[in-house]
Design a protein around this motif. Structure first.
Motif, PDB file in Angstrom:
ATOM      1  N   ILE A  23     -85.181  73.406 -71.286  1.00  0.00           N
ATOM      2  CA  ILE A  23     -84.443  74.115 -72.330  1.00  0.00           C
ATOM      3  C   ILE A  23     -84.497  73.320 -73.639  1.00  0.00           C
ATOM      4  O   ILE A  23     -84.618  73.901 -74.718  1.00  0.00           O
ATOM      5  N   SER A  24     -84.470  71.998 -73.540  1.00  0.00           N
ATOM      6  CA  SER A  24     -84.509  71.161 -74.747  1.00  0.00           C
ATOM      7  C   SER A  24     -85.854  71.243 -75.487  1.00  0.00           C
ATOM      8  O   SER A  24     -85.956  70.798 -76.629  1.00  0.00           O
ATOM      9  N   ASP A  25     -86.879  71.834 -74.861  1.00  0.00           N
ATOM     10  CA  ASP A  25     -88.178  72.030 -75.511  1.00  0.00           C
ATOM     11  C   ASP A  25     -88.228  73.324 -76.323  1.00  0.00           C
ATOM     12  O   ASP A  25     -89.207  73.576 -77.021  1.00  0.00           O
ATOM     13  N   PHE A  26     -87.197  74.127 -76.214  1.00  0.00           N
ATOM     14  CA  PHE A  26     -87.114  75.396 -76.930  1.00  0.00           C
ATOM     15  C   PHE A  26     -86.297  75.175 -78.202  1.00  0.00           C
ATOM     16  O   PHE A  26     -85.131  74.798 -78.150  1.00  0.00           O
ATOM     17  N   HIS A  27     -86.938  75.406 -79.335  1.00  0.00           N
ATOM     18  CA  HIS A  27     -86.308  75.189 -80.642  1.00  0.00           C
ATOM     19  C   HIS A  27     -86.343  76.517 -81.405  1.00  0.00           C
ATOM     20  O   HIS A  27     -87.316  76.807 -82.114  1.00  0.00           O
ATOM     21  N   PRO A  28     -85.289  77.329 -81.268  1.00  0.00           N
ATOM     22  CA  PRO A  28     -85.304  78.690 -81.803  1.00  0.00           C
ATOM     23  C   PRO A  28     -84.942  78.835 -83.279  1.00  0.00           C
ATOM     24  O   PRO A  28     -85.055  79.926 -83.824  1.00  0.00           O
ATOM     25  N   ASP A  29     -84.538  77.754 -83.910  1.00  0.00           N
ATOM     26  CA  ASP A  29     -83.995  77.878 -85.260  1.00  0.00           C
ATOM     27  C   ASP A  29     -85.059  78.198 -86.306  1.00  0.00           C
ATOM     28  O   ASP A  29     -86.105  77.543 -86.357  1.00  0.00           O
ATOM     29  N   PRO A  30     -84.750  79.203 -87.171  1.00  0.00           N
ATOM     30  CA  PRO A  30     -85.657  79.512 -88.279  1.00  0.00           C
ATOM     31  C   PRO A  30     -85.660  78.366 -89.282  1.00  0.00           C
ATOM     32  O   PRO A  30     -84.731  77.559 -89.268  1.00  0.00           O
ATOM     33  N   PRO A  31     -86.598  78.215 -90.138  1.00  0.00           N
ATOM     34  CA  PRO A  31     -87.671  79.177 -90.372  1.00  0.00           C
ATOM     35  C   PRO A  31     -88.893  78.965 -89.485  1.00  0.00           C
ATOM     36  O   PRO A  31     -89.817  79.758 -89.520  1.00  0.00           O
ATOM     37  N   SER A  32     -88.920  77.909 -88.682  1.00  0.00           N
ATOM     38  CA  SER A  32     -90.109  77.587 -87.892  1.00  0.00           C
ATOM     39  C   SER A  32     -89.759  77.323 -86.433  1.00  0.00           C
ATOM     40  O   SER A  32     -89.786  76.173 -85.979  1.00  0.00           O
ATOM     41  N   LEU A  76     -91.921  75.715 -79.459  1.00  0.00           N
ATOM     42  CA  LEU A  76     -91.787  75.121 -78.132  1.00  0.00           C
ATOM     43  C   LEU A  76     -92.505  73.780 -78.174  1.00  0.00           C
ATOM     44  O   LEU A  76     -93.551  73.648 -78.819  1.00  0.00           O
ATOM     45  N   SER A  77     -91.949  72.787 -77.504  1.00  0.00           N
ATOM     46  CA  SER A  77     -92.584  71.466 -77.400  1.00  0.00           C
ATOM     47  C   SER A  77     -93.252  71.363 -76.041  1.00  0.00           C
ATOM     48  O   SER A  77     -92.580  71.407 -75.017  1.00  0.00           O
ATOM     49  N   PHE A  78     -94.567  71.218 -76.045  1.00  0.00           N
ATOM     50  CA  PHE A  78     -95.332  71.076 -74.807  1.00  0.00           C
ATOM     51  C   PHE A  78     -95.804  69.643 -74.659  1.00  0.00           C
ATOM     52  O   PHE A  78     -96.113  68.973 -75.647  1.00  0.00           O
ATOM     53  N   LEU A  79     -95.895  69.184 -73.413  1.00  0.00           N
ATOM     54  CA  LEU A  79     -96.561  67.912 -73.168  1.00  0.00           C
ATOM     55  C   LEU A  79     -97.969  68.007 -73.731  1.00  0.00           C
ATOM     56  O   LEU A  79     -98.593  69.070 -73.686  1.00  0.00           O
ATOM     57  N   ASP A  80     -98.480  66.921 -74.250  1.00  0.00           N
ATOM     58  CA  ASP A  80     -99.805  66.887 -74.838  1.00  0.00           C
ATOM     59  C   ASP A  80    -100.826  67.438 -73.846  1.00  0.00           C
ATOM     60  O   ASP A  80    -100.953  66.944 -72.727  1.00  0.00           O
ATOM     61  N   GLN A  81    -101.539  68.491 -74.244  1.00  0.00           N
ATOM     62  CA  GLN A  81    -102.481  69.157 -73.348  1.00  0.00           C
ATOM     63  C   GLN A  81    -103.678  68.268 -73.013  1.00  0.00           C
ATOM     64  O   GLN A  81    -104.287  68.399 -71.962  1.00  0.00           O
TER      65      GLN A  81
END
Length: 140
Positions: A53-62, A65-70
């Motif tokens: 849940i802490s990887d989800f950043h819903p705030d505008p304007p941008s 989601l934070s993903f582990l480095d692919q």
């Protein structure tokens, strides 16, 4: 035109049929959220399993989601934490994830972390994501 999700390739028309079905009949379900993230963020299925849940950043304007480095899931920065990549997401995906979190997500913790996508047993396993992808892509 073709789209690839994980190791499954299919045409845009087929992808749209799957998404329309999920949006109409399975809105904000675990499967719907998984598929929309996979399509919009273009990440391998196993990366969705690691989202918290802490990887989800819903705030505008941008929102993002934070993903582990692919490129290197074991990459760390100087402070010993995993390196995360910010991936911009649409306002539609923000609304969908919020609806899932508010209405359908099963409350679970895993090692002090709160997984974004859960099952009754905790964090969704990679195998469940693969089964889901197979089921939905073989239906259409």
């Amino acid at each position: 035109m073709k789209k690839s999700i994980g190791d499954v390739n299919f045409g845009i028309d087929r992808l749209n049929r799957i998404l329309n079905n999920l949006r109409r009949y399975h809105y904000a379900s675990r499967e719907h959220v998984l598929f929309e993230i996979l399509v919009e963020c273009d990440r391998q299925p196993e990366y969705i399993c690691h989202l918290d849940i802490s990887d989800f950043h819903p705030d505008p304007p941008s929102p993002y989601l934070s993903f582990l480095d692919q490129n290197d899931r074991k990459a760390t920065v100087g402070d010993g934490k995993n390196h995360k990549e910010k991936f911009s997401i649409s306002s539609d995906l923000v609304y969908l994830i919020n609806d899932y979190l508010n209405d359908k997500r099963i409350e679970q913790s895993s090692g002090g972390r709160k997984p974004l996508i859960t099952t009754k047993n905790g964090r969704i396993p990679k195998s469940a994501v693969r089964v889901f992808l197979y089921q939905w892509t073989s239906r259409s």
